[in-house]
Design a protein around this motif. Structure first.
Motif, mmCIF file in Angstrom:
data_model
loop_
_atom_site.group_PDB
_atom_site.id
_atom_site.type_symbol
_atom_site.label_atom_id
_atom_site.label_comp_id
_atom_site.label_asym_id
_atom_site.label_seq_id
_atom_site.Cartn_x
_atom_site.Cartn_y
_atom_site.Cartn_z
ATOM 1 N N ALA A 1 38.729 34.554 28.274
ATOM 2 C CA ALA A 1 38.920 33.541 29.309
ATOM 3 C C ALA A 1 40.219 32.759 29.105
ATOM 4 C CB ALA A 1 37.725 32.598 29.360
ATOM 5 N N ASN A 2 40.639 32.551 27.852
ATOM 6 C CA ASN A 2 41.905 31.860 27.606
ATOM 7 C C ASN A 2 43.066 32.647 28.207
ATOM 8 O OD1 ASN A 2 40.276 31.089 24.737
ATOM 9 N ND2 ASN A 2 41.326 29.411 25.777
ATOM 10 N N ILE A 3 43.013 33.964 28.068
ATOM 11 C CA ILE A 3 44.057 34.810 28.646
ATOM 12 C C ILE A 3 43.997 34.751 30.166
ATOM 13 C CG2 ILE A 3 44.837 37.194 28.901
ATOM 14 C CD1 ILE A 3 44.030 37.659 25.989
ATOM 15 N N SER A 4 42.788 34.831 30.731
ATOM 16 C CA SER A 4 42.635 34.763 32.191
ATOM 17 C C SER A 4 43.197 33.459 32.740
ATOM 18 C CB SER A 4 41.157 34.889 32.572
ATOM 19 O OG SER A 4 40.650 36.168 32.274
ATOM 20 N N VAL A 5 42.860 32.358 32.086
ATOM 21 C CA VAL A 5 43.298 31.037 32.547
ATOM 22 C C VAL A 5 44.816 30.921 32.474
ATOM 23 C CG1 VAL A 5 43.292 28.597 31.915
ATOM 24 C CG2 VAL A 5 41.136 29.840 32.072
ATOM 25 N N LEU A 6 45.416 31.404 31.383
ATOM 26 C CA LEU A 6 46.866 31.280 31.227
ATOM 27 C C LEU A 6 47.610 32.146 32.235
ATOM 28 C CD1 LEU A 6 49.120 30.006 29.426
ATOM 29 C CD2 LEU A 6 49.167 32.191 28.210
ATOM 30 N N THR A 7 47.210 33.404 32.379
ATOM 31 C CA THR A 7 47.922 34.296 33.298
ATOM 32 C C THR A 7 47.744 33.861 34.749
ATOM 33 O OG1 THR A 7 46.044 35.848 33.254
ATOM 34 C CG2 THR A 7 47.877 36.281 31.750
ATOM 35 N N THR A 8 46.584 33.290 35.072
ATOM 36 C CA THR A 8 46.373 32.793 36.433
ATOM 37 C C THR A 8 47.244 31.568 36.709
ATOM 38 O OG1 THR A 8 44.086 33.601 36.470
ATOM 39 C CG2 THR A 8 44.669 31.902 38.071
ATOM 40 N N SER A 9 47.259 30.629 35.775
ATOM 41 C CA SER A 9 48.000 29.381 35.993
ATOM 42 C C SER A 9 49.510 29.606 36.019
ATOM 43 C CB SER A 9 47.642 28.351 34.915
ATOM 44 O OG SER A 9 48.012 28.817 33.633
ATOM 45 N N LEU A 10 50.005 30.642 35.325
ATOM 46 C CA LEU A 10 51.441 30.954 35.335
ATOM 47 C C LEU A 10 51.809 31.928 36.452
ATOM 48 C CD1 LEU A 10 52.288 31.255 31.521
ATOM 49 C CD2 LEU A 10 52.830 29.370 33.079
ATOM 50 N N ASN A 11 50.829 32.247 37.300
ATOM 51 C CA ASN A 11 51.073 33.113 38.464
ATOM 52 C C ASN A 11 51.635 34.478 38.079
ATOM 53 O OD1 ASN A 11 50.218 31.351 40.614
ATOM 54 N ND2 ASN A 11 52.068 30.147 40.261
ATOM 55 N N PHE A 12 50.980 35.116 37.117
ATOM 56 C CA PHE A 12 51.336 36.505 36.829
ATOM 57 C C PHE A 12 50.905 37.373 38.003
ATOM 58 C CE2 PHE A 12 51.923 35.048 32.545
ATOM 59 C CZ PHE A 12 52.799 35.968 31.971
ATOM 60 N N LYS A 13 51.726 38.340 38.335
ATOM 61 C CA LYS A 13 51.374 39.275 39.388
ATOM 62 C C LYS A 13 50.181 40.127 38.952
ATOM 63 C CE LYS A 13 56.016 39.681 41.377
ATOM 64 N NZ LYS A 13 57.125 40.618 41.728
ATOM 65 N N HIS A 14 49.464 40.666 39.947
ATOM 66 C CA HIS A 14 48.325 41.534 39.642
ATOM 67 C C HIS A 14 48.788 42.697 38.775
ATOM 68 C CE1 HIS A 14 44.519 43.616 40.110
ATOM 69 N NE2 HIS A 14 45.205 44.707 40.404
ATOM 70 N N TYR A 15 48.019 43.013 37.770
ATOM 71 C CA TYR A 15 48.371 44.118 36.877
ATOM 72 C C TYR A 15 47.156 45.015 36.673
ATOM 73 C CZ TYR A 15 46.007 41.256 33.335
ATOM 74 O OH TYR A 15 45.078 40.511 32.645
ATOM 75 N N VAL A 16 47.431 46.254 36.318
ATOM 76 C CA VAL A 16 46.385 47.231 35.994
ATOM 77 C C VAL A 16 46.662 47.757 34.592
ATOM 78 C CG1 VAL A 16 45.346 49.452 36.564
ATOM 79 C CG2 VAL A 16 46.061 47.897 38.401
ATOM 80 N N LEU A 17 45.689 47.658 33.719
ATOM 81 C CA LEU A 17 45.818 48.197 32.368
ATOM 82 C C LEU A 17 45.265 49.619 32.377
ATOM 83 C CD1 LEU A 17 44.729 45.139 30.178
ATOM 84 C CD2 LEU A 17 47.008 45.754 31.018
ATOM 85 N N HIS A 18 46.154 50.566 32.283
ATOM 86 C CA HIS A 18 45.760 51.962 32.385
ATOM 87 C C HIS A 18 44.850 52.363 31.226
ATOM 88 C CE1 HIS A 18 48.569 52.479 35.686
ATOM 89 N NE2 HIS A 18 49.472 51.832 34.960
ATOM 90 N N ASP A 19 43.882 53.207 31.541
ATOM 91 C CA ASP A 19 42.928 53.735 30.542
ATOM 92 C C ASP A 19 42.100 52.633 29.903
ATOM 93 O OD1 ASP A 19 43.838 56.393 30.935
ATOM 94 O OD2 ASP A 19 45.537 56.011 29.609
ATOM 95 N N GLN A 20 41.871 51.546 30.638
ATOM 96 C CA GLN A 20 41.029 50.460 30.153
ATOM 97 C C GLN A 20 40.063 50.038 31.252
ATOM 98 O OE1 GLN A 20 39.507 48.125 28.607
ATOM 99 N NE2 GLN A 20 40.099 48.623 26.544
ATOM 100 N N LEU A 21 38.826 49.717 30.853
ATOM 101 C CA LEU A 21 37.826 49.238 31.798
ATOM 102 C C LEU A 21 37.964 47.735 32.062
ATOM 103 C CD1 LEU A 21 34.728 51.157 30.391
ATOM 104 C CD2 LEU A 21 35.882 51.625 32.567
ATOM 105 N N GLU A 22 38.574 47.003 31.122
ATOM 106 C CA GLU A 22 38.673 45.550 31.214
ATOM 107 C C GLU A 22 40.080 45.113 31.610
ATOM 108 O OE1 GLU A 22 36.073 43.135 28.424
ATOM 109 O OE2 GLU A 22 36.840 44.695 27.096
ATOM 110 N N ARG A 23 40.152 43.934 32.242
ATOM 111 C CA ARG A 23 41.462 43.313 32.502
ATOM 112 C C ARG A 23 41.938 42.504 31.308
ATOM 113 N NH1 ARG A 23 44.193 42.190 36.839
ATOM 114 N NH2 ARG A 23 44.294 39.946 36.459
ATOM 115 N N THR A 24 41.014 42.072 30.456
ATOM 116 C CA THR A 24 41.371 41.352 29.225
ATOM 117 C C THR A 24 40.650 42.048 28.068
ATOM 118 O OG1 THR A 24 39.571 39.794 29.696
ATOM 119 C CG2 THR A 24 41.787 39.137 30.342
ATOM 120 N N PRO A 25 41.141 43.192 27.618
ATOM 121 C CA PRO A 25 40.382 44.027 26.687
ATOM 122 C C PRO A 25 40.163 43.392 25.321
ATOM 123 C CG PRO A 25 42.295 45.192 27.583
ATOM 124 C CD PRO A 25 42.431 43.776 27.974
ATOM 125 N N ILE A 26 39.106 43.823 24.677
ATOM 126 C CA ILE A 26 38.852 43.461 23.278
ATOM 127 C C ILE A 26 40.097 43.745 22.442
ATOM 128 C CG2 ILE A 26 37.693 44.428 21.237
ATOM 129 C CD1 ILE A 26 36.006 42.349 22.525
#
Length: 393
Positions: A295-320
């Motif tokens: 959630a810390n990563i989600s909050v930071l990337t959202t507040s800094l207006n990062f563009k939508h990204y896709v992490l290839h070969d991963q099920l999560e947007r903020t992987p373990i």
């Protein structure tokens, strides 16, 4: 292919007059045991659940090993880029963890892999979350909470989760669960999801179908990551990538609803953003690692207006174990500091297989870009533009 090109690209940049000056990393902890959820998973299925021989939420042995490998990889990469040398870095690095055991143990494993026993891990000696990483609302007005609730509901309603719930019904045999018998709700798609954001709450709470679904999917995913036999991962009922992607929609909806409302994130991110901003503008060390939660990563990337990204070969947007890596580069020809941001992570299968990453077998690298800091062909945006963004937020 992408990851090999990325490693080549950084070497190419150095040889053409670019110098790596500083690296600041915000990391998620590595593999943990499932939590104690609001509704016990024992009530959600008549089937026996696998046993975890550790406290809920604790870092697993495999998670510790994977993080140790990742630390060694980062150290080798920074030595290769001439940011650090082979000696004990001492005061050139700083490793800082939130107060949860999984974050402290992750930081320790990374530091041991990267620097042996010559770097001390810093964390506050308190039982609550470190205020830097804690999600705490500062604006307590009714208007603010109404606006947050409206955005959270919009996020939740933007995804059709019915097929995901039906898939979970099948996997757990929900119709024969204790929950079905006692609550008279035998279809997760009919377990009404409610979002609550009251005066005494730091962030919105979710109950009902999405909350139950998140607990199930999270438990399955941690078992898969930790390498449990297939029969112990959702009782062998998830056989295809399509099935995983279907139920992962619930986990994403849970995180987006609770942690990715922009109006909320700009309020709760302030302590972390101020801390990072001071590092970006005044930090003298060459490497900083902050270990926290997804959630810390989600909050930071959202507040800094990062563009939508896709992490290839991963099920999560903020992987373990995944890391948002801010890099400060220097262009010698133009006498200019530059920023590059990458998400460095292991693929879902690399995690499950326990792959030992290294320079010859690197993790995945995915370039990230902020809305107001356009990148050039090498993935750089001007450092001063980035600082302006920080100061405006």
């Amino acid at each position: 292919m992408f990851l090999k090109l990325t490693i080549f690209m950084t070497t190419f940049l150095v040889s053409n007059g670019y110098e790596l000056k500083q690296v600041i990393v915000l990391s998620r902890h590595n593999i943990r045991a499932p939590f104690r959820y609001d509704v016990s998973t024992d009530l959600l299925s008549p089937k026996p659940w696998p046993t975890w021989n550790m406290e809920p939420g604790a870092l697993t042995s495999k998670g510790r090993l994977l993080e140790h490998h990742m630390g060694k990889y980062f150290s080798d990469w920074m030595i290769k880029e001439k940011l650090l040398d082979n000696n004990c870095p001492g005061d050139e690095v700083f490793v800082y963890a939130n107060t949860r055991s999984r974050t402290k143990e992750t930081a320790k494993a990374f530091a041991e892999g990267a620097f042996g026993d010559c770097v001390r891990i810093f964390f506050k000696n308190i039982t609550d979350h470190d205020p830097i990483f804690r999600f705490k609302v500062r604006n307590d007005s009714a208007e603010f909470k109404t606006a947050v609730l409206n955005e959270a509901k919009k996020n939740l309603n933007s995804t059709d989760l019915r097929n995901a719930f039906l898939e979970l019904n099948r996997i757990v045999d929900f119709g024969n669960s204790s929950y079905c018998k006692t609550e008279k709700v035998c279809d997760l798609s009919e377990a009404k999801t409610e979002i609550v954001f009251e005066t005494n709450m730091d962030i919105p709470r979710i109950s009902g179908g999405v909350n139950i679904g998140w607990s199930l999917v999270d438990s399955f995913l941690m078992a898969y990551y930790d390498g449990m036999p297939t029969k112990n991962v959702a009782w062998g009922q998830i056989q295809t990538k399509t099935q995983w992607e279907s139920i992962m929609a619930i986990l994403r909806a849970y995180l987006e609803t609770r942690f990715e409302a922009k109006i909320l994130d700009r309020d709760i991110v302030l302590p972390l953003l101020e801390y990072l901003s001071d590092i970006f503008q005044n930090g003298k060390r060459k490497f900083y690692l902050l270990v926290a939660q997804d959630a810390n990563i989600s909050v930071l990337t959202t507040s800094l207006n990062f563009k939508h990204y896709v992490l290839h070969d991963q099920l999560e947007r903020t992987p373990i174990g995944g890391k948002v890596v801010f890099q400060k580069w220097y262009d010698k020809e133009k006498d200019q500091d530059l920023l590059r941001v990458d998400y460095v992570y292991q693929s879902t299968e690399q995690i499950r297989d326990g792959v030992e990453v290294g320079l010859q077998n690197p993790p995945q690298w995915q370039l990230l870009e902020m809305e107001k800091c356009a990148v050039d062909e090498n993935g750089f945006c001007p450092w001063n533009d980035f600082i302006s963004i920080l100061n405006s937020v």
